[in-house]
Design a protein around this motif. Structure first.
Motif: not given
Length: 451
Positions: A155-163, A210-213
């Motif tokens: 499962r691959i998700e976006v890691l938002e800042n502070g999450a 993963v981080r958005p960038d």
């Protein structure tokens, strides 16, 4: 003037060569040059955009997987591609990546196994929902040329800042805390997590944040390394049951070997009998070593890949969880050490049996040489007796021949004895020493001629 100066500095032939250069000769290529160069690019990393999910399957034949007919693996892939109208791989290809309907499929054919990685866009409503595997036809899965050796859901998700705190809570919800491994990877651009347990649906779960960038290629490399950790750890652990079987048999053989080696210092059994049993033990050890050498060698190669894939993740601590490298060190490495120690013990036992065989063969040779020496001594004694007997027979033969020769000489000389007035007895007595001497000299001459 400039032209004259230029021509004065350089020869005319050089100027002609510079003005109209001839094409340089092209060297001949090695027949496998391009094949070897293309091997470096045979398995490119997939491009993955978050959020999404991936399914990973690996099939392996239970026996003789390295020598299997790989055309069956390719034919199985072609059946799936035809279901979705996708193009076929090139003949003899060991890698294929392309669209499978709305999804992306990556297929790889390895030495002992075949892998399928399917990437699905978006996230399912229920994390790690086994229903995602329904994308693959059930009858196609059942017809796979081999058995499932690895199966994973990523499962691959976006890691938002502070999450990060929310991520830690979700990991505790998804995985078994006792074996959960999680950490930042690649300079904290992503978080990977897994408990390396097979769930009720038969899949190992991996979570990747993963981080958005982070680019699609980099995400693809992370996913590829996670799947390689899963398959290569499973393949390397195949050596553990083999090591246990070999170890159990080695325990029985070791008792026989100790008993046979203890007989080297005593006379409890004939050396030739012990040598025969020792050769049987040595042959069985060599057979065990030959049948297990491929599995143990493959285990060592797969183990090196697992450690390499964990190392390139460049982990760092996340929320106090153990890292993949720590999990590997605590749970995986002991099994690998067991396999290595079993292989080393097997080789040592084979060498011990070989050395014991050499000692027993030496002992048998010494005993045979002693027997041969005793035989030669008995033959010498017999030769001496035969020689003495021969001399005795020769003496008796002189007497016997002389007796018959004397009779013949007597008959031949009787008329002459009567003419001179000698009696028969006196004439015989006078002839006896002459005849005996003549016979003795004749036999002696014959013997010398024979020697």
């Amino acid at each position: 003037m400039r032209r004259n100066l230029f021509t004065g500095l350089f020869p005319q032939g050089y100027l002609a060569l510079m003005s109209d250069p001839a094409p340089a000769p092209v060297p001949s290529d090695h027949p496998r040059r391009y094949e070897l160069a293309n091997e470096l690019h045979a398995r490119p990393f997939p491009e993955v955009s978050a959020p999404c999910r991936a399914m990973y399957l690996a099939f392996k034949q239970p026996r003789d997987a390295a020598t299997r007919d790989r055309a069956e693996d390719r034919a199985h892939l072609v059946v799936l591609l035809d279901r979705f109208g996708a193009p076929h791989p090139k003949p003899g290809a060991t890698h294929w990546i392309g669209r499978l309907g709305r999804h992306t499929l990556k297929w790889e054919c390895h030495t002992e196994f075949t892998t399928y990685t399917l990437f699905l866009d978006g996230l399912e409503a229920r994390p790690f929902d086994p229903a995602d595997y329904e994308v693959l036809p059930a009858n196609w899965l059942a017809a796979a040329p081999g058995l499932r050796i690895a199966s994973a859901m990523i499962r691959i998700e976006v890691l938002e800042n502070g999450a990060e705190e929310a991520v830690a809570e979700r990991l505790d919800e998804w995985f078994v805390a006792e074996s959960l491994s999680a950490g930042y990877v690649l300079d904290e651009v992503a978080i990977v997590a897994s408990d390396f347990r097979i769930d009720t649906a038969g899949h190992v779960r991996f979570a990747l944040f993963v981080r958005p960038d982070v680019g699609a290629r980099r995400i693809g490399r992370i996913v590829q390394r996670l799947t390689e950790i899963e398959i290569y750890s499973a393949m390397s652990l195949l050596g553990l049951p083999r090591a246990r079987d070999v170890s159990a048999r080695m325990g029985e053989i070791d008792k026989q070997l100790v008993t046979l080696m203890s007989d080297l210092t005593g006379d409890s059994r004939p050396a030739e009998e012990a040598l025969g049993k020792l050769l049987n033990v040595s042959a069985e050890l060599e057979n065990l070593l030959a049948t297990a050498s491929f599995r143990f060698g493959a285990t060592a190669a797969y183990e090196a890949i697992v450690h390499d894939r964990v190392r390139v993740l460049r982990e760092s601590r996340f929320a106090g969880r153990q890292l993949f490298s720590e999990f590997v060190s605590r749970r995986y490495d002991p099994a690998m050490r067991t396999i290595r120690s079993t292989e080393a013990r097997l080789r040592t036992m084979a060498e011990r049996a070989a050395r014991a065989g050499d000692l027993l063969r030496t002992r048998v040779d010494v005993e045979r040489q002693a027997q041969n020496q005793r035989l030669l001594e008995s033959m010498d004694r017999r030769a001496d007796l035969a020689l003495k007997l021969q001399h005795t027979v020769e003496g008796l033969s002189v007497v016997a021949i002389s007796y018959y020769a004397l009779n013949l000489a007597s008959y031949a000389t009787y008329p002459f004895y009567e003419a001179v007035g000698l009696s028969k007895g006196l004439a015989t007595a006078l002839l006896t020493p002459v005849v005996v001497l003549v016979v003795f000299l004749m036999i002696r001459r014959i013997r010398k001629g024979m020697h």
